[in-house]
Design an enzyme around this catalytic site. Sequence first.
Site, PDB file in Angstrom:
ATOM      1  N   ARG A 108      -7.573   5.642  -6.063  1.00  0.00           N
ATOM      2  CA  ARG A 108      -6.854   7.034  -5.915  1.00  0.00           C
ATOM      3  C   ARG A 108      -7.465   7.120  -7.671  1.00  0.00           C
ATOM      4  O   ARG A 108      -7.175   8.387  -7.350  1.00  0.00           O
ATOM      5  CB  ARG A 108      -5.543   7.009  -5.404  1.00  0.00           C
ATOM      6  CG  ARG A 108      -4.822   7.277  -3.755  1.00  0.00           C
ATOM      7  CD  ARG A 108      -3.375   6.663  -3.974  1.00  0.00           C
ATOM      8  NE  ARG A 108      -3.237   8.156  -3.997  1.00  0.00           N
ATOM      9  CZ  ARG A 108      -1.821   7.893  -3.823  1.00  0.00           C
ATOM     10  NH1 ARG A 108      -1.111   7.447  -3.751  1.00  0.00           N
ATOM     11  NH2 ARG A 108      -1.390   9.490  -4.174  1.00  0.00           N
TER      12      ARG A 108
ATOM     13  N   ILE B  98       0.913  -1.213  -0.102  1.00  0.00           N
ATOM     14  CA  ILE B  98       0.140  -0.045  -0.293  1.00  0.00           C
ATOM     15  C   ILE B  98       1.555   0.842   0.229  1.00  0.00           C
ATOM     16  O   ILE B  98       2.167   1.237   0.609  1.00  0.00           O
ATOM     17  CB  ILE B  98      -0.755  -0.152   1.391  1.00  0.00           C
ATOM     18  CG1 ILE B  98      -0.516   0.159   2.334  1.00  0.00           C
ATOM     19  CG2 ILE B  98      -1.600  -0.789   0.818  1.00  0.00           C
ATOM     20  CD1 ILE B  98      -1.520  -0.104   3.793  1.00  0.00           C
ATOM     21  N   ASP B  99       0.591   2.395  -0.543  1.00  0.00           N
ATOM     22  CA  ASP B  99       1.208   3.512  -0.831  1.00  0.00           C
ATOM     23  C   ASP B  99       1.966   4.379   1.194  1.00  0.00           C
ATOM     24  O   ASP B  99       1.377   3.921   1.326  1.00  0.00           O
ATOM     25  CB  ASP B  99       0.453   4.355  -1.002  1.00  0.00           C
ATOM     26  CG  ASP B  99      -0.701   3.911  -2.589  1.00  0.00           C
ATOM     27  OD1 ASP B  99       0.861   3.457  -3.574  1.00  0.00           O
ATOM     28  OD2 ASP B  99      -1.359   4.555  -3.235  1.00  0.00           O
ATOM     29  N   LYS B 100       2.652   4.746   0.685  1.00  0.00           N
ATOM     30  CA  LYS B 100       3.435   5.581   1.422  1.00  0.00           C
ATOM     31  C   LYS B 100       2.158   5.844   2.834  1.00  0.00           C
ATOM     32  O   LYS B 100       2.408   5.731   3.852  1.00  0.00           O
ATOM     33  CB  LYS B 100       4.819   6.670   1.524  1.00  0.00           C
ATOM     34  CG  LYS B 100       5.051   7.078   2.615  1.00  0.00           C
ATOM     35  CD  LYS B 100       6.052   8.598   1.896  1.00  0.00           C
ATOM     36  CE  LYS B 100       6.776   9.254   2.516  1.00  0.00           C
ATOM     37  NZ  LYS B 100       5.643  10.139   3.057  1.00  0.00           N
TER      38      LYS B 100
END
Length: 301
Positions: free
Chosen positions: A233, A133-135
């Site tokens: 997103r 998963i993204d930062k």
Amino acid sequence: MDLTMTVTTERGRIDRVITDHFADVTRSQADKWLHLGLVTVNGKTVKASYKVAEDDQLLIAAPEPTVLSARPQDIPLDIVYEDDDVLVVNKPQGMVVHPAPGHPDGTLVNGLMYHTTLSPINGVLRPGIVHRIDKDTSGLLMVAKTALAHQGLAAQLKDKTTTREYLAIVHGNIKEDTGTIDAPLGRDPKDRKKHAVVAGGRHAVTHFAVVERFGTYTLVRCRLETGRTHQIRVHMAYIKHPVAGDPLYGPKHTLPGNGQYLHAATLGFTHPVTGKRLEFAAPLPDYFEAMLVRLRRGDFN
């Protein structure tokens, strides 16, 4: 490490031509090489503004890439579940999953290596990492501690038998109670740092359901059928409801915070060794809950 190409149909500035031709080269890398005089056209150095012509011979004397490796670090982790084969961790917003250029340490992998032994699959930078998963996205990740478990979890992702649900605050008031976004994703042709809905992209499906409406914002639950980079997103931005706080795909005028309001709230999978179905839930982080309180109060209407 020399890179070469002969211009055929490519046109335009050389920095863009380089990044379009070599998939692993970023615009900043190309600009740096041009600035250092490492790029020649027909034997002569050129600037980034040089416009290529047919039959131009490009030679890039690219430096050898820096070899990264992950090292164990004593980093506090929120372990939700652990046994001899698998581990489930609740990643906080702001933590990178694995080392990469610009983030050599302080990542989730560094902390996991200190805590336990991980599957060797994915090499020295991403041991045990089955999905990411993204930062600035928080929430649940499954991690493999053995190669056998890694193979089993990866197969479930491929077969779409895992459960991955996210909570997100998005811009706008979504009128439909539920919906499905079925739109292929790929690298954005205009900006290599981004992904976009593109013809011929990889199959991507996101299901969403409205949880709560706040006038100019909506809380939604998104369920991933596929797991492409930045999928939620990009998909939510595609239907004109970008995730609030998203610096890459959202508007500049958005909710205050340190990144997108996106949380991996639910994770389910079949244990790759015991065959037991496991389901986990992670509560919303404090900053996320605090924003919901402000939205209910009408602070941003």
